[in-house]
Design an enzyme around this catalytic site. Structure first.
Site, PDB file in Angstrom:
ATOM      1  CB  SER A 162      21.478  24.869  58.611  1.00 14.34           C
ATOM      2  OG  SER A 162      21.227  24.718  59.985  1.00 14.34           O
ATOM      3  CG  ASP A 256      24.910  18.169  61.256  1.00 17.75           C
ATOM      4  OD1 ASP A 256      24.480  18.882  62.185  1.00 17.75           O
ATOM      5  OD2 ASP A 256      24.459  18.215  60.102  1.00 17.75           O
ATOM      6  CG  HIS A 286      25.224  22.040  61.461  1.00 13.88           C
ATOM      7  ND1 HIS A 286      24.226  21.367  60.809  1.00 13.88           N
ATOM      8  CD2 HIS A 286      24.797  23.322  61.569  1.00 13.88           C
ATOM      9  CE1 HIS A 286      23.237  22.187  60.534  1.00 13.88           C
ATOM     10  NE2 HIS A 286      23.563  23.388  60.984  1.00 13.88           N
TER      11      HIS A 286
END
Length: 317
Positions: A162, A256, A286
């Protein structure tokens, strides 16, 4: 594709428990970043660290003081090992060095490497360029002190998930610009690589589990602060010159809001001649590598990432 019911349930619980960033008090944000509470709660959510990896605490000199970090090393493995710098996610405003315990420890054992997981400074108190400079300082220190860690500075990779993937990409750019350290590989899991106002991640089109997409403009604004320019390649690596960057592993998932970011970054790297292994996960949200006990694809994805790192960091005959 459909998500498993348990993933949907966990995602709904997290969204319900964590208020939108724009309405979150500083006290709540600090509490979330403190990693307070029973350790078993974190392990239920984020997986148990690999018992085959030893863990130690270290403080790394940074641009403005010590950066706390955890190091992981496979137990009973001697010799000079590859070196990984593993960067946690959290949208540049959340996160803690222990967030990567599952990922870092399992990469250490599967790759046969020393993993260094720092707690870099976070926005809004420390906006751009501080998080990236902290992460670069950690990579430079790890390479310089590789022998003390029982590692090989010539086999260094950066890994991130991320926001950590964004910062891992930034580290590779800074290392190229500054003439070191020599980064041999980058593993980028579900990163944000284009932070311009009109970029896909800034215009959420749907509700996503494990990441409130509507928070993106607010957390990006906090990260940019007063000095950050979304057109700066160190803010938006998508805009960088990618020539000469190290081989990349890029992980994306269908559920995501950063999916398109990863896909576009993989294309840009390939267009610049960078070898890319792109793994796309179906039925996955995600942060899949942060929830291995809940997401069926987490362990297979970890295995693919580890295989990529073993290959790129192997000792050449």
């Amino acid at each position: 594709m459909a998500l498993q019911w348990r993933v949907r349930l966990l995602g709904a619980a997290i969204i319900r428990a964590v208020p939108p960033y724009a309405r979150m008090s500083d006290a709540t944000r600090r509490r979330l970043n403190s990693r307070s509470g029973p350790r078993w709660v974190g392990e239920v959510l984020s997986g148990r660290p690999d018992p085959g990896a030893s863990v130690a605490e270290v403080v790394i000199p940074g641009p403005a003081g010590g950066i706390p970090a955890l190091t992981y090393r496979p137990v009973g493995v001697d010799g000079s090992l590859p070196l990984l710098v593993v960067l946690h996610g959290g949208g540049f405003v959340f996160g803690h060095r222990s967030m990567t315990a599952w990922l870092s420890s399992h990469l250490a054992t599967r790759v046969g490497a020393v993993a260094v997981a720092p707690g870099y400074r976070l926005a809004p108190e420390f906006p751009f360029p501080t998080p990236g400079e902290d992460c670069y300082a950690v990579a430079a220190w790890a390479a310089e002190h590789a022998a003390d860690l029982g590692a090989d500075a010539g086999r260094l990779a950066v890994v991130g998930e991320s926001a950590g993937a964004t910062l891992a990409a930034v580290v590779t750019l800074l290392a190229r610009e500054r003439g070191g350290p020599d980064v041999c590989a980058q593993a980028l899991a579900q990163g944000a690589f284009d932070l311009r106002p009109g970029a896909p991640m800034m215009i959420p089109q749907a509700a996503w589990p494990f990441g409130r997409a509507a928070d993106a403009p607010d957390t990006v604004a906090a990260y940019l602060g007063t000095d950050g320019d979304p057109q700066d390649p160190l803010v938006s690596p998508q805009l960088a010159d990618h020539a000469g960057l190290p081989p990349a592993f890029v992980l994306t998932a269908d559920h995501d809001y950063l999916r398109e970011d990863g896909e576009r970054y993989a294309v840009a790297l390939r267009a610049a001649g960078v070898p890319v292994e792109h793994l796309h996960l179906v039925d996955s949200p995600h942060g899949v590598l942060s929830f291995p006990g809940w997401c069926a694809a987490a362990v297979p994805a970890l295995d693919r990432m580890a295989a990529f790192l073993r290959r790129e960091l192997a000792v050449l005959p």
